[in-house]
Design a protein around this motif. Structure first.
Motif, short mmCIF file in Angstrom:
data_model
loop_
_atom_site.label_atom_id
_atom_site.label_comp_id
_atom_site.label_asym_id
_atom_site.label_seq_id
_atom_site.Cartn_x
_atom_site.Cartn_y
_atom_site.Cartn_z
N LEU A 243 35.74 54.53 56.14
CA LEU A 243 34.60 54.79 55.26
C LEU A 243 33.64 53.63 55.03
CD1 LEU A 243 36.21 56.95 52.42
CD2 LEU A 243 35.14 57.71 54.55
N ASP A 244 34.14 52.42 54.82
CA ASP A 244 33.26 51.34 54.40
C ASP A 244 32.17 51.10 55.44
OD1 ASP A 244 33.16 48.99 52.25
OD2 ASP A 244 32.58 48.17 54.20
N PRO A 245 30.91 50.86 55.01
CA PRO A 245 29.81 50.76 55.97
C PRO A 245 29.74 49.42 56.70
CG PRO A 245 29.00 50.45 53.75
CD PRO A 245 30.44 50.85 53.61
N ARG A 246 30.47 48.42 56.22
CA ARG A 246 30.35 47.07 56.78
C ARG A 246 31.35 46.87 57.92
NH1 ARG A 246 30.65 45.03 50.67
NH2 ARG A 246 32.20 46.70 50.79
N PRO A 247 31.20 45.80 58.70
CA PRO A 247 32.14 45.55 59.80
C PRO A 247 33.58 45.46 59.29
CG PRO A 247 30.21 44.14 60.03
CD PRO A 247 30.09 44.81 58.69
N LEU A 248 34.50 45.94 60.09
CA LEU A 248 35.93 45.87 59.76
C LEU A 248 36.44 44.51 60.21
CD1 LEU A 248 38.50 47.22 58.71
CD2 LEU A 248 38.83 48.20 60.98
N LEU A 249 36.86 43.68 59.26
CA LEU A 249 37.25 42.31 59.56
C LEU A 249 38.76 42.14 59.47
CD1 LEU A 249 34.53 40.41 57.48
CD2 LEU A 249 34.45 41.07 59.90
N PRO A 250 39.36 41.36 60.36
CA PRO A 250 40.79 41.06 60.23
C PRO A 250 41.09 40.43 58.87
CG PRO A 250 39.94 40.30 62.36
CD PRO A 250 38.75 40.71 61.54
N GLY A 251 42.13 40.88 58.24
CA GLY A 251 42.49 40.38 56.91
C GLY A 251 41.87 41.17 55.78
N ARG A 252 40.79 41.89 56.08
CA ARG A 252 40.18 42.72 55.04
C ARG A 252 40.51 44.19 55.30
NH1 ARG A 252 33.82 42.54 53.39
NH2 ARG A 252 33.67 44.02 55.12
N ASP A 253 41.60 44.44 56.02
CA ASP A 253 41.95 45.80 56.41
C ASP A 253 43.12 46.37 55.64
OD1 ASP A 253 43.98 44.26 57.49
OD2 ASP A 253 43.28 44.48 59.56
N CYS A 254 43.71 45.59 54.74
CA CYS A 254 44.84 46.02 53.90
C CYS A 254 46.12 46.27 54.71
CB CYS A 254 44.51 47.26 53.08
SG CYS A 254 43.27 47.02 51.79
N ASN A 255 46.18 45.84 55.95
CA ASN A 255 47.37 46.09 56.76
C ASN A 255 48.55 45.23 56.35
OD1 ASN A 255 45.96 48.00 58.21
ND2 ASN A 255 45.59 46.69 59.98
N LEU A 256 48.29 43.99 55.92
CA LEU A 256 49.35 43.08 55.52
C LEU A 256 49.20 42.74 54.04
CD1 LEU A 256 49.30 40.58 58.54
CD2 LEU A 256 50.81 42.54 58.19
N ALA A 258 50.13 40.25 52.55
CA ALA A 258 49.76 38.84 52.38
C ALA A 258 48.25 38.65 52.34
CB ALA A 258 50.36 38.02 53.53
N ASP A 259 47.48 39.62 52.85
CA ASP A 259 46.02 39.51 52.87
C ASP A 259 45.34 40.28 51.73
OD1 ASP A 259 46.09 37.96 55.19
OD2 ASP A 259 46.05 39.74 56.49
N ASP A 260 46.12 40.79 50.79
CA ASP A 260 45.54 41.67 49.77
C ASP A 260 44.50 40.97 48.90
OD1 ASP A 260 47.03 43.71 50.75
OD2 ASP A 260 48.30 43.97 48.98
N ALA A 261 44.62 39.67 48.73
CA ALA A 261 43.63 38.95 47.92
C ALA A 261 42.25 39.02 48.57
CB ALA A 261 44.04 37.49 47.74
N VAL A 262 42.21 39.26 49.89
CA VAL A 262 40.94 39.47 50.60
C VAL A 262 40.60 40.95 50.64
CG1 VAL A 262 39.73 39.20 52.80
CG2 VAL A 262 41.27 37.40 51.98
N GLY A 263 41.57 41.78 51.01
CA GLY A 263 41.31 43.20 51.21
C GLY A 263 41.01 43.98 49.95
N ASN A 264 41.40 43.46 48.79
CA ASN A 264 41.20 44.20 47.54
C ASN A 264 39.83 43.99 46.92
OD1 ASN A 264 43.44 45.83 47.06
ND2 ASN A 264 44.65 44.13 46.27
N TYR A 265 39.02 43.13 47.49
CA TYR A 265 37.71 42.82 46.89
C TYR A 265 36.65 42.77 47.99
CZ TYR A 265 40.94 41.23 43.29
OH TYR A 265 41.96 41.16 42.37
#
Length: 472
Positions: A243-256, A258-265
């Motif tokens: 859904l999100d209109p912006r580029p899908l970036l590694p770490g901002r994908d909620c897959n890990l 450990a990256d939630d501090a990036v993916g949640n915002y």
């Protein structure tokens, strides 16, 4: 679809596809099933999306000229990560399809775009007819012992609401967040939800949003805000890839985790809608209604969000804010003794934003559009705050605790906010529409699930007034 185009599609895909799709290639006019839509992002940039089980992305055809679509996210089954549920009630999220995308030219510079013969909705530089809806999924949640009857169109009417909203012929659709609710398996013996997909993969996303919302996805471009059901613990993986209109970036994908501090915002962005007006889209997926204390990661993240919101608001004299959690709305709940308690706006955002601006929001914001509370509501203020509209009544099991026609003296959704007008509809499904009357004026109407108008309001500057205090 022209025969030559269809033959090309079949030759390109036939070998790798499953037998069902191969059978489709043997029948002239049949192509693989897919979902398609247009989402608007930063500065109104339009992106065409296609979700399809195929070995390669199809072409997009713009004014009869084919162009390749890019893979945003490949088919994948994602490793099981932490969720709000116990591991026994969770499973890996499977997305057995490609997410494909292509940027669209500026609105007004082309006549038509299509994928596999299906015409995509055209963005309008200054949309005057806007549908606002939210909280559209069917709730299946073990932790709250809440199992909505997803198999009953009356108990879960999002498909009917989407069709009625499409029939209203909008030029833009705004979803205020919470698309996905099918988190846990339907209990044995529960006929209301028996057989429903569950978890955070494509099958649940399709059942909750793409299949029932298909008519509205094809009717107009969308602005898609993020709700708490799309944070990384829940449906965040699907939100970022679909859904999100912006580029899908590694770490901002909620897959890990450990990256939630990036993916949640994520940062806010502006979507121009003509007459020197912008939509300002905010990500509030990880706020807390209980509040955020200084020093907590979310507190600092939302202070940063406010600063960026303020800078965006300066770009235009008029702005409509879009955020899932209402800062300036009211909800209601029942105490153990049966008494009603009125609940103010989101404490986490109020604390973070309020630490920088006692008024909570930049002066250039005319109104806020939100969801999260499963009802429809309008609040207008004598204190200079923007009007608040809540449109969280579009499919998810409704809130049923009644709100008063008039708020008691001293009751306010936020510190310093003086309520002068208040209107609500509790325990009714539908959508909200906004029709532009002038630079600062909007006609706002509340529609039921058949599309009938149940209340009419007028937004004039920051103040709003509705014909009815309560829809019954």
């Amino acid at each position: 679809m022209p025969l030559t185009m269809f033959v090309t599609i079949c030759r390109r895909w036939a070998a790798p596809l499953l037998s069902a799709v191969l059978a489709g290639c043997a029948t002239v006019g049949q192509a693989p099933a897919f979902s398609s839509f247009v989402v608007l992002g930063e500065q109104g940039a339009a992106v065409a999306r296609v979700l399809i089980a195929a070995p390669a992305c199809p072409d997009i055809v713009i004014d009869q000229r084919p162009r390749p679509m890019a893979v945003r996210a490949p088919a994948a089954t994602l490793a099981l990560r932490s969720t709000p549920s116990a591991p026994a009630d969770s499973k890996p999220a499977a997305f057995p399809l490609l997410t494909c995308e292509a940027p669209l030219p500026a609105a007004g510079s082309y006549r038509q775009a299509s994928v596999l013969g299906r015409v995509l909705p055209l963005p309008t530089p200054a949309p005057r007819r806007i549908v606002v809806l939210g909280d559209t999924g069917c709730r299946l949640q073990k932790n709250s012992h809440s199992y909505q009857a997803c198999n009953d169109g009356a108990a879960y009417p999002f498909a009917a609401i989407a069709a009625a909203a499409a029939a209203w012929r909008p030029e833009l659709v705004i979803h205020v967040g919470d698309y996905h609710y099918r988190e846990n398996a339907c209990p044995d013996g529960n006929a209301g939800c028996a057989g429903s997909p569950w978890g955070y993969g494509w099958d649940a996303w399709n059942a909750d949003f793409f299949a029932p919302g298909a008519a509205l996805l094809q009717a107009a471009p969308w602005v898609m805000a993020r709700g708490n059901h799309e944070n990384c613990l829940r449906g965040g993986q699907g939100y970022w890839r679909l859904l999100d209109p912006r580029p899908l970036l590694p770490g901002r994908d909620c897959n890990l985790a450990a990256d939630d501090a990036v993916g949640n915002y994520s940062d806010p962005y502006a979507v121009p809608i003509g007459q020197d007006t912008q939509l300002l889209v905010l990500d509030s997926a990880s706020t807390s209604w209980k509040g955020l204390k200084p020093g907590e990661p979310g507190y600092d993240k939302y202070r940063e969000l406010y600063r960026k919101l303020e800078a965006l608001a300066r770009q235009a004299p008029r702005n409509l804010g879009i955020v899932h959690h209402p800062l300036l709305g009211m909800g209601a709940d029942r105490k153990a003794d049966g008494a009603t308690v009125l609940l103010p706006g989101d404490a986490g955002l109020q604390q973070a934003f309020g630490s920088l601006n006692a008024q909570l929001l930049p002066d250039g914001i005319q109104a806020m559009l939100s969801g999260h509370v499963h009802l429809w509501e309008q609040v207008s203020f004598a204190s200079g705050h923007p009007s608040q509209f809540i449109s969280g009544f579009s499919g998810t099991a409704e809130d049923t605790v009644p709100l008063p026609e008039r708020l008691p003296d001293g009751v306010t959704p936020a510190p310093g906010a003086q309520v002068e007008q208040f209107s609500s509809w509790v325990d009714g499904f539908g959508f909200m529409s906004m029709e532009r009357l002038g630079a600062d004026q909007w006609l706002v109407q509340v529609h039921d699930q058949q599309g009938r108008v149940r209340n009419t309001c007028r937004l004039d500057g920051k103040r709003s007034r509705c014909a009815l205090a309560q829809v019954r």
